[in-house]
Design an enzyme around this catalytic site. Structure first.
Site, PDB file in Angstrom:
ATOM      1  N   SER A 144       1.003  -0.996   0.002  1.00 30.24           N
ATOM      2  CA  SER A 144      -0.012  -0.078   0.383  1.00 30.24           C
ATOM      3  C   SER A 144       1.014   1.150   0.268  1.00 30.24           C
ATOM      4  O   SER A 144       1.943   0.483   0.405  1.00 30.24           O
ATOM      5  CB  SER A 144      -0.886  -0.308   1.621  1.00 30.24           C
ATOM      6  OG  SER A 144      -1.652   1.268   1.246  1.00 30.24           O
ATOM      7  N   TYR A 157      -1.575  -0.915  10.089  1.00 29.45           N
ATOM      8  CA  TYR A 157      -1.678  -0.940   8.843  1.00 29.45           C
ATOM      9  C   TYR A 157      -0.538  -0.686   7.786  1.00 29.45           C
ATOM     10  O   TYR A 157       0.018  -1.410   7.137  1.00 29.45           O
ATOM     11  CB  TYR A 157      -3.157  -0.488   8.379  1.00 29.45           C
ATOM     12  CG  TYR A 157      -3.014  -1.026   6.649  1.00 29.45           C
ATOM     13  CD1 TYR A 157      -3.264  -1.751   6.461  1.00 29.45           C
ATOM     14  CD2 TYR A 157      -2.875   0.058   5.987  1.00 29.45           C
ATOM     15  CE1 TYR A 157      -3.785  -2.421   5.292  1.00 29.45           C
ATOM     16  CE2 TYR A 157      -3.293  -0.408   4.143  1.00 29.45           C
ATOM     17  CZ  TYR A 157      -3.543  -1.475   3.852  1.00 29.45           C
ATOM     18  OH  TYR A 157      -3.888  -1.528   2.526  1.00 29.45           O
TER      19      TYR A 157
END
Length: 249
Positions: A144, A157
């Protein structure tokens, strides 16, 4: 088409393929001629619908369930792939979760679940792939762009995705001599249920305008990047993280 094993067809295992980016990747790879194992965790109906869509379009696919946080379940997932199609040539690690909270408000349960799915799950599939992928294969891990943006509430995350990028670089070096490439793709904001759920429209609109291309990414954009890395034209790319985010960062 028949689902019989066919060693002349390259085989791709896509985790988290029941929706969003994973489904787009599975569908694109099937279109490109790969036999596809569409992994799912809990969304059996969606995974089976995807498989039927692929088969109706002339492709070859099978749905397979596994908890990727469980090493034994992942080993059986690879067994299923080998039984269905004769081997594994491509692994796409797409499965993951994203629950946002500040570090101060992130409890142990949130932390441990992210580690179990995003990091342990990726490690489990990479461990199997390192031992079972056919020579000349390809591995693509979905990371990401938050690993570079590092916004508030993304701490846990982002940490798991940064670890995935580290595993990517290390494994690329460890597979020397087998002609296997290992890369990561780091999407920016992408119009999926995972991204859109719970976000007010004004925040979605702001994020859509943030990149110079002034739109959210689409699952097909990420699938195209995967298709490049696992196709013939991507063979010289290895140990890299491709930030597919429209120029956001």
């Amino acid at each position: 088409m028949s689902q019989q094993a066919n060693t002349s067809t390259k085989v791709a295992l896509v985790t988290g393929a029941s929706g969003g980016i994973g489904a787009a990747i599975a569908e694109r790879l099937a279109h490109d001629g790969f036999a596809v194992i569409a992994h799912y965790s809990g969304s059996r109906g969606a995974a089976e619908a995807l498989v039927q869509k692929i088969i109706s379009a002339g492709g070859r696919a099978v749905a397979a369930q596994a908890d990727i946080a469980d090493p034994g379940a992942v080993a059986r997932l690879f067994d299923t792939t080998e039984t269905a199609f004769g081997g594994v040539d491509v692994l796409v690690n797409n499965a993951g979760i994203m629950q946002l909270a500040t570090i101060a408000n992130s409890d142990n349960a949130l932390f441990e679940r992210h580690i179990a799915v995003n990091l342990q799950g990726t490690f489990n599939t990479l461990h199997q792939a390192a031992n079972r992928l056919r020579d000349g294969g390809r591995i693509v891990n979905i990371s990401s762009s938050v690993t570079a943006l590092l916004q508030p509430t993304y701490g846990v995350y982002a940490a798991t995705k940064a670890a995935v990028e580290a595993l990517t670089s290390v494994l690329a070096k460890e597979l020397r001599g087998r002609n296997i490439t290992v890369n990561a793709i780091a999407p920016g904001p992408t119009a999926t249920k995972l991204f859109l759920d719970g976000k007010p429209q004004d925040i979605v609109d702001r994020l859509a305008k943030a990149a110079p291309l002034e739109r959210l990414g689409q699952p097909a954009d990420i699938a195209s990047a995967v298709a490049f890395l696992v196709g013939e034209d991507g063979g010289w790319i290895n140990g890299q993280t491709l930030r597919a985010n429209g120029g956001l960062i």
